[in-house]
Design a protein around this motif. Structure first.
Motif, mmCIF file in Angstrom:
data_model
loop_
_atom_site.group_PDB
_atom_site.id
_atom_site.type_symbol
_atom_site.label_atom_id
_atom_site.label_comp_id
_atom_site.label_asym_id
_atom_site.label_seq_id
_atom_site.Cartn_x
_atom_site.Cartn_y
_atom_site.Cartn_z
ATOM 1 N N UNK A 3 45.478 28.390 46.501
ATOM 2 C CA UNK A 3 45.805 29.751 46.903
ATOM 3 C C UNK A 3 44.523 30.569 47.046
ATOM 4 N N UNK A 4 44.358 31.163 48.206
ATOM 5 C CA UNK A 4 43.215 32.039 48.476
ATOM 6 C C UNK A 4 43.734 33.466 48.576
ATOM 7 N N UNK A 5 43.144 34.376 47.809
ATOM 8 C CA UNK A 5 43.631 35.750 47.752
ATOM 9 C C UNK A 5 42.572 36.683 48.328
ATOM 10 N N UNK A 6 42.966 37.443 49.345
ATOM 11 C CA UNK A 6 42.066 38.399 50.000
ATOM 12 C C UNK A 6 42.572 39.805 49.712
ATOM 13 N N UNK A 7 41.724 40.666 49.171
ATOM 14 C CA UNK A 7 42.172 42.012 48.801
ATOM 15 C C UNK A 7 41.319 43.096 49.447
ATOM 16 N N UNK A 8 40.935 42.863 50.693
ATOM 17 C CA UNK A 8 40.112 43.829 51.414
ATOM 18 C C UNK A 8 40.437 43.767 52.895
ATOM 19 N N UNK A 9 40.145 44.847 53.605
ATOM 20 C CA UNK A 9 40.305 44.860 55.063
ATOM 21 C C UNK A 9 38.956 44.848 55.773
ATOM 22 N N UNK A 10 37.868 44.896 55.011
ATOM 23 C CA UNK A 10 36.528 44.835 55.586
ATOM 24 C C UNK A 10 36.230 43.414 56.040
ATOM 25 N N UNK A 18 36.433 34.596 51.449
ATOM 26 C CA UNK A 18 36.777 33.257 51.937
ATOM 27 C C UNK A 18 35.736 32.236 51.505
ATOM 28 N N UNK A 19 34.458 32.596 51.592
ATOM 29 C CA UNK A 19 33.410 31.662 51.187
ATOM 30 C C UNK A 19 33.456 31.390 49.682
ATOM 31 N N UNK A 20 33.729 32.438 48.895
ATOM 32 C CA UNK A 20 33.839 32.248 47.454
ATOM 33 C C UNK A 20 34.955 31.277 47.094
ATOM 34 N N UNK A 21 36.046 31.299 47.854
ATOM 35 C CA UNK A 21 37.197 30.451 47.574
ATOM 36 C C UNK A 21 37.110 29.069 48.202
ATOM 37 N N UNK A 34 30.991 33.792 60.869
ATOM 38 C CA UNK A 34 31.304 32.413 61.190
ATOM 39 C C UNK A 34 31.154 31.584 59.911
ATOM 40 N N UNK A 35 32.282 31.065 59.402
ATOM 41 C CA UNK A 35 32.267 30.270 58.178
ATOM 42 C C UNK A 35 32.524 28.814 58.541
ATOM 43 N N UNK A 36 31.506 27.975 58.353
ATOM 44 C CA UNK A 36 31.600 26.555 58.685
ATOM 45 C C UNK A 36 31.964 25.781 57.425
ATOM 46 N N UNK A 37 33.045 25.003 57.516
ATOM 47 C CA UNK A 37 33.564 24.273 56.361
ATOM 48 C C UNK A 37 33.470 22.771 56.601
ATOM 49 N N UNK A 38 32.919 22.069 55.621
ATOM 50 C CA UNK A 38 32.858 20.610 55.679
ATOM 51 C C UNK A 38 32.680 20.103 54.255
ATOM 52 N N UNK A 40 35.191 19.142 50.314
ATOM 53 C CA UNK A 40 36.419 18.569 49.781
ATOM 54 C C UNK A 40 37.606 19.511 49.898
ATOM 55 N N UNK A 41 37.363 20.758 50.289
ATOM 56 C CA UNK A 41 38.429 21.749 50.433
ATOM 57 C C UNK A 41 38.993 21.762 51.843
ATOM 58 N N UNK A 42 38.107 21.802 52.833
ATOM 59 C CA UNK A 42 38.538 21.935 54.228
ATOM 60 C C UNK A 42 37.411 21.543 55.164
ATOM 61 N N UNK A 43 37.766 21.277 56.402
ATOM 62 C CA UNK A 43 36.785 21.064 57.461
ATOM 63 C C UNK A 43 37.179 21.929 58.649
ATOM 64 N N UNK A 44 36.167 22.425 59.339
ATOM 65 C CA UNK A 44 36.441 23.273 60.500
ATOM 66 C C UNK A 44 35.641 24.551 60.438
ATOM 67 N N UNK A 45 36.135 25.572 61.114
ATOM 68 C CA UNK A 45 35.400 26.834 61.187
ATOM 69 C C UNK A 45 36.376 28.000 61.223
#
Length: 343
Positions: A3-10, A18-21, A34-38, A40-45
């Protein structure tokens, strides 16, 4: 389940959270992330950008390694979400409500709620999902742009909960034109102000398409907006791409019907939905656009270009070219050459 929780509109803080989670590498330009993921959690952007009009755009092109939810809680300025699924499948819900709204590939969805409700996105394990989310903050009043104020007023009347309800949810018909805009968005290579303006223009066009989709769906509810299935829409998309790649082929409805496996009636219905054109108009438009590109990028003369795009009459080509570009192809070519000579 993660579960990823976002509590801002900025937009900046959204990507930091997102990066912290999720981890990954975060790249930032002014108002673009631009958040690049590769890992054990996720892959993609995951990409995102915000505009002065208080319209933000995010795109997820990711595969999560376990079932994942992303919950957004923005009680001060809860926006209207205009979503589109270009690949895979996504579920949406309001907070902890049991009911989920499913977006299949090529479907639009519009969601809004009062500030007490969260926005929750559900991503299934090992399924590549590509979605866009245009978030419009309609709570910001008194902007310096009268058109933006009018847009907010219209969206407030149409897409906010009404008659005592605290949620609004709509899932629309299949739409391939928005997917094409997402491809154009991904292909933008310019930098700086030009990049920002191109992204803004494309996002605004996507927003207009989603609003128009909702309008047409409401208008055609009784007819269920035609009889085409998702598989038939996929076939039409492939057929459209084939025509773009091979404009020189001498097409007719019998040939296209045989190639796609769709009846002539469904071909016409599908091209009207996808391109707002008849099959013949679409083919003609592709040929004119291809010819215009060839005039700019090749040394072929007009007659050679005419035959290269599947036409046989130079006079007819000149007529449809002028209807599209307000000048003759010869004039256009001569001025391209003049510009090249002075460059």
């Amino acid at each position: 389940m993660r579960t990823v929780y976002i509590n801002t509109s900025s937009i900046k803080d959204i990507f930091n959270q997102l990066q912290q989670n999720l981890g990954g590498k975060l790249n930032a330009r002014p108002q673009e992330y631009n958040l690049i993921l590769d890992n054990e959690v996720a892959s993609g952007v995951i990409t995102g950008v915000c505009f002065k009009s208080r319209i933000c755009f995010m795109e997820y092109d990711v595969t999560f390694k376990e079932d994942t939810t992303i919950t957004s809680h923005t009680p001060i300025n809860n926006p209207i979400h205009f979503m589109y699924c270009a690949k895979g499948r996504l579920a949406h819900s309001f907070g902890d409500e049991v009911e989920k709204h499913i977006l299949n590939q090529f479907q639009t969805g519009i969601f809004s709620s009062d500030p007490s409700k969260d926005t929750v996105l559900f991503f299934e394990k090992d399924e590549q999902v590509r979605i866009s989310n245009i978030m419009v903050d309609i709570n910001q009043e008194g902007s310096s742009d009268e058109n933006i104020d009018q847009l907010r007023d219209q969206l407030l009347k149409t897409f906010r909960p009404q008659n005592g309800a605290n949620t609004f949810a709509y899932t629309g018909s299949y739409n391939l034109k928005i997917a094409e805009q997402m491809e154009q968005l991904a292909a933008i290579s310019q930098k700086g102000l030009v990049r920002y303006l191109l992204i803004q223009g494309t996002v605004h066009l996507m927003l207009a398409m989603e609003i128009q989709q909702h309008k047409e769906d409401r208008k055609n509810t009784k007819n269920n907006f035609g009889s085409l299935t998702k598989d038939e829409m996929d076939d039409l998309r492939e057929l459209s791409a084939f025509i773009r790649n091979y404009p020189e082929v001498q097409y007719n409805l019998k040939y296209l019907s045989s190639k796609s496996g769709l009846s002539p009636a469904k071909l016409q219905e599908g091209f009207k939905i996808l391109h707002n054109r008849t099959v013949t108009d679409y083919i003609r438009n592709v040929r004119v656009e291809t010819a215009e590109h060839m005039i700019k990028t090749t040394d072929l003369n007009i007659s050679e270009i005419v035959y290269s795009v599947g036409l046989t009459s130079r006079s007819y080509f000149s007529k449809i070219f002028k209807e599209r570009y307000n000048c003759s192809p010869k004039y256009y070519q001569d001025h391209q050459n003049a510009l090249a000579a002075t460059a």
